[in-house]
Design an enzyme around this catalytic site. Structure first.
Site, PDB file in Angstrom:
ATOM      1  N   ASP A   1      11.022  24.163  50.372  1.00  0.00           N
ATOM      2  CA  ASP A   1       9.817  23.446  50.732  1.00  0.00           C
ATOM      3  C   ASP A   1       8.659  24.419  50.516  1.00  0.00           C
ATOM      4  O   ASP A   1       8.864  25.640  50.521  1.00  0.00           O
ATOM      5  CB  ASP A   1       9.922  23.004  52.202  1.00  0.00           C
ATOM      6  CG  ASP A   1       8.634  22.390  52.699  1.00  0.00           C
ATOM      7  OD1 ASP A   1       8.067  21.544  51.982  1.00  0.00           O
ATOM      8  OD2 ASP A   1       8.189  22.766  53.798  1.00  0.00           O
TER       9      ASP A   1
ATOM     10  N   ASP B   1       4.859  24.203  51.869  1.00  0.00           N
ATOM     11  CA  ASP B   1       3.973  24.486  53.010  1.00  0.00           C
ATOM     12  C   ASP B   1       4.792  24.809  54.259  1.00  0.00           C
ATOM     13  O   ASP B   1       5.645  24.025  54.671  1.00  0.00           O
ATOM     14  CB  ASP B   1       3.050  23.287  53.267  1.00  0.00           C
ATOM     15  CG  ASP B   1       2.183  22.953  52.063  1.00  0.00           C
ATOM     16  OD1 ASP B   1       1.667  23.887  51.422  1.00  0.00           O
ATOM     17  OD2 ASP B   1       2.034  21.759  51.748  1.00  0.00           O
TER      18      ASP B   1
HETATM   19 MG   LIG Z   1       6.715  22.207  55.136  1.00  0.00          MG
END
Ligand SMILES: [Mg+2]
Length: 182
Positions: free
Chosen positions: A6, A8
């Site tokens: 992922d 962020d």
């Molecule tokens: Mg995230």
């Protein structure tokens, strides 16, 4: 292995109002170095990121490219690299199966890198990362950076287990080195 990251809250600091320009992209300390370590161990690395800021009309595709140029530059400066970036631009109200918790991006990555689900691991800070990973049958590591502590406190459904919990991407890389993810 295939390592699905992922973005962020794992590589760069999460922002509730989205990373809207390169200036707002702040790397999490140690994340670029962790990517470099995983890359030199011979793993494939792909980013799997929801960016509804596109679908919401907040930023353009060109701006996202500029943000990702900065991200890749930071990773390459540390000696690492990313093989592919998957982006789900969908707004939540018109989400396709690509937008996590959908597993579309993970299926695409498994296909592209010809990897079986049991040879892949998703590293994320939000429940939807774990949900997408569980759906695709790939291993799951929750990092405590970004929204990670909040995600952990809210509790994880039994159908998402087992989930390994790492302080950050550097520790997640240690788990992978040592085969310590479940
Ligand atoms: Mg995230």
């Amino acid at each position: 292995m295939l390592i699905l990251l992922d973005r962020d809250g794992v590589l760069n600091e999460d922002r509730p109002d989205f990373v809207k320009n390169p200036g707002e992209l702040i790397m999490i300390p140690g994340a670029a170095e962790a990517v470099a370590r995983l890359k030199s161990a011979g793993h494939h690395l792909a980013i799997v990121t929801n960016q509804s800021c596109i679908g919401r009309g907040i930023i353009s595709d060109e701006m996202l490219d500029q943000i990702h140029s900065k991200l890749l530059q930071a990773i390459r400066s540390a000696g690492g690299d990313i093989d592919h970036i998957y982006v789900a631009p969908d707004a939540p109200w018109e989400a396709s199966e690509n937008r996590k918790p959908g597993a579309g991006m993970i299926y695409q990555a498994l296909d592209r890198f010809r990897t079986l689900p049991e040879k892949a691991v998703m590293i994320g800070d939000a429940k939807r990362d774990l949900q997408a990973a569980a759906k695709a049958g790939v291993h799951r590591i929750l990092v405590q950076t970004g929204k990670g502590v909040k995600t952990q406190k809210e509790g994880l459904d039994q159908n998402l287990m087992p989930v390994s919990v790492a302080a950050n991407l550097a520790e997640a890389a240690d788990f992978i080195d040592q085969g310590r993810y479940t």
